[in-house]
Design an enzyme around this catalytic site. Structure first.
Site, PDB file in Angstrom:
ATOM      1  N   ARG A   1       2.987  -0.974   3.094  1.00  0.00           N
ATOM      2  CA  ARG A   1       3.515  -2.241   3.594  1.00  0.00           C
ATOM      3  C   ARG A   1       2.427  -3.050   4.302  1.00  0.00           C
ATOM      4  O   ARG A   1       2.500  -4.276   4.349  1.00  0.00           O
ATOM      5  CB  ARG A   1       4.708  -1.984   4.512  1.00  0.00           C
ATOM      6  CG  ARG A   1       4.398  -1.235   5.777  1.00  0.00           C
ATOM      7  CD  ARG A   1       5.630  -0.639   6.438  1.00  0.00           C
ATOM      8  NE  ARG A   1       6.161   0.472   5.654  1.00  0.00           N
ATOM      9  CZ  ARG A   1       7.280   1.125   5.975  1.00  0.00           C
ATOM     10  NH1 ARG A   1       7.964   0.782   7.068  1.00  0.00           N
ATOM     11  NH2 ARG A   1       7.709   2.115   5.231  1.00  0.00           N
TER      12      ARG A   1
ATOM     13  N   LYS B   1      -0.156  13.690   5.418  1.00  0.00           N
ATOM     14  CA  LYS B   1       0.902  14.329   4.638  1.00  0.00           C
ATOM     15  C   LYS B   1       0.644  15.829   4.637  1.00  0.00           C
ATOM     16  O   LYS B   1      -0.488  16.277   4.478  1.00  0.00           O
ATOM     17  CB  LYS B   1       0.901  13.805   3.205  1.00  0.00           C
ATOM     18  CG  LYS B   1       1.257  12.329   3.092  1.00  0.00           C
ATOM     19  CD  LYS B   1       1.209  11.867   1.648  1.00  0.00           C
ATOM     20  CE  LYS B   1       1.459  10.372   1.546  1.00  0.00           C
ATOM     21  NZ  LYS B   1       2.826  10.000   1.912  1.00  0.00           N
TER      22      LYS B   1
END
Length: 496
Positions: free
Chosen positions: A345, A269
């Site tokens: 996920r 990020k």
């Protein structure tokens, strides 16, 4: 906070802070009554504010009296449009106005619905949750005085006092979720989440199982374990169980994403705006922790509830998972990791396989999963994906009763092609358009066919910078009240 119903009128009530809801088209009966009681030129003062009774209007007046020290007027908007959410907002505004003053707070609102108990619960929750303040990390905490008693003034039907008993456990669950999300990542680690589960089990009679790294390896949880390869923190797979004292008619599983910090991995990020708040990437786990705390205290009959959290950090070192690596989940599905920042996920995949092995009647997962959901729905509404209409409707009803925004989104199977991999069974991310849909479709692959399942993306709703309604600035505890309402509704169905 002590919460009670009172038949006292605003003219007769005596205490610290008196708060009144005033509709926009109010004939000024209440204002006139307050003028007589307190010998004030209240109407003239309100015109100067100006206060017209529209939603969001607020007027607060300190009184040099022994029977009442402050008067708060809250605008409700058009009387014909006042609903339960209007009452929540008014109660929260009144609580904020009363913050800083000790003693009792009386709240008089138009309790005109067919469910006065529901109105009372909504208003009382809004007051308590609005007064929440987190001073744990201040070296010299200076808590403000705040009301320690709440009296809801109105002509209440007999026998609804018992409904108030749920307020404290539910609010305590929300506050637990807020504390977990708000705490820094050097405080809430995977091990600390496991310790929190241990404390809940001990204090509230829950069963606890914590799978260590070796246990997860033995179960083939390669998807989950790939995420924490670059972290010095050991992963923890946490399984809490509530069992009712009577026969089990329904088994439910709540799954929460538990990334205590997400660097993005090698798909790092960039920019402080992206990375400095990644402590809240365990907001889904916080919600299910908070829900389990409330459920354990409320003890719904006939329903068994399991909580699963696959907790870890997503960090970078020489052992971290690479973009392009292929891993194998516990159901044998191979996954090409084309984006290490789509790590939630991967942890949820093995958690959903584990959940399916419990043979439940329904599975609900909550996760701060995608920025795409925030783009679509903003920060007031979470997204809901499910192929089961009955489960979706039950969750939407539970969220509506809680005053938590929830919107069902499409789960079109045609988007599944975006997850195709050249080498593995699937990739962990699809194309940018429809990213929240392909994320939900990825999760669906790990739920056993035939089990009702719903995914709730809370990426936008888990935190508020400026504060809104019953949520002060910071962590919101979103999802706790929705989950508790849903579980209680399933308990009622089971009893029937």
């Amino acid at each position: 906070m002590k919460i009670s119903l009172s038949p006292a009128t605003p003219e007769a009530w005596s205490g610290s802070v008196l708060a009144l809801g005033i509709p926009k088209d109010d004939p000024q009966d209440l204002v006139a009554a307050m003028e007589r009681r307190f010998d004030l030129q209240l109407s003239a003062w309100l015109k100067q504010k100006p206060f017209t009774g529209k939603s969001g209007d607020l007027a607060s007046l300190q009184l040099l009296r022994s029977d009442c020290t402050a008067l708060v007027l809250v605008g409700l908007g058009d009387a014909a449009e006042v609903d339960r959410n209007s009452l929540r907002k008014a109660a929260a505004a009144a609580a904020r106005a009363a913050n800083g003053q000790s003693g009792s707070l009386a709240l008089h609102l138009p309790w005109g619905s067919e469910d006065p108990a529901g109105d009372a619960i909504a208003a009382a929750e809004a007051v308590r949750l609005s007064l929440y303040s987190d001073l744990r990390f201040r070296s010299k905490p200076e808590p403000k005085p705040c009301p320690d008693q709440l009296e809801l003034l109105g002509q209440w039907p007999a026998g609804i006092d018992g409904a108030l008993a749920a307020i404290q456990p539910v609010c305590a669950g929300v506050e637990l979720a807020r504390e977990l999300v708000a705490a820094p990542p050097n405080s809430v680690t995977p091990s600390e989440l496991a310790n929190t589960a241990e404390a809940l089990a001990k204090d509230h009679g829950l069963e606890l199982k914590v799978l260590e790294r070796s246990d997860c390896e033995a179960k083939g949880m390669g998807s989950f374990l790939s995420v924490c390869q670059g972290s010095d923190m050991d992963p923890k797979f946490i399984h809490l169980t509530y069992r009712p004292s009577d026969a089990v008619h329904k088994r439910l599983v709540l799954v929460g994403k538990g990334l205590t910090f997400d660097s993005g991995g090698y798909n790092l990020k960039v920019g402080a705006a992206q990375i400095d708040m990644m402590k809240f990437d365990m907001g889904g786990s916080a919600a299910v922790f908070g829900a389990m705390r409330a459920i354990a205290e409320l003890q719904p009959a006939g329903v068994e509830v399991h909580m699963l959290v696959a907790s870890c950090e997503n960090m970078i070192n020489g052992s971290a998972v690479h973009p392009g690596d292929i891993v194998t989940a516990s159901n044998g599905t191979t996954i090409e990791i084309n984006n290490t920042d789509a790590e939630g996920r991967l942890t949820l995949a093995d958690a959903l396989v584990y959940a399916s092995e419990l043979k439940p009647d329904a599975i609900v997962d909550l996760a701060t999963l995608t920025g795409a959901c925030v783009v679509a729905l903003g920060d007031e509404i979470a997204g809901l994906w499910s192929g089961d209409d009955g489960l979706s409707e039950a969750l939407e009803s539970a969220a509506s009763n809680a005053g938590e925004g929830l919107w069902r989104m499409p789960l079109h199977s045609s988007y599944r092609k975006g997850l195709k991999s050249l080498l593995a069974d699937m990739k962990n991310t699809g194309p940018r358009p429809g990213g929240s849909i392909t994320a939900a479709l990825f999760l669906k692959e790990f739920v056993e066919a035939g089990i009702p399942w719903a995914h709730i993306d809370i990426a936008g709703t888990v935190w508020t910078d400026k504060g809104r309604d019953l949520n002060p600035s910071g962590a919101t505890g979103y999802g706790v009240r929705t989950l508790v309402n849903w579980v209680l509704s399933q308990a009622s169905t089971a009893a029937a």
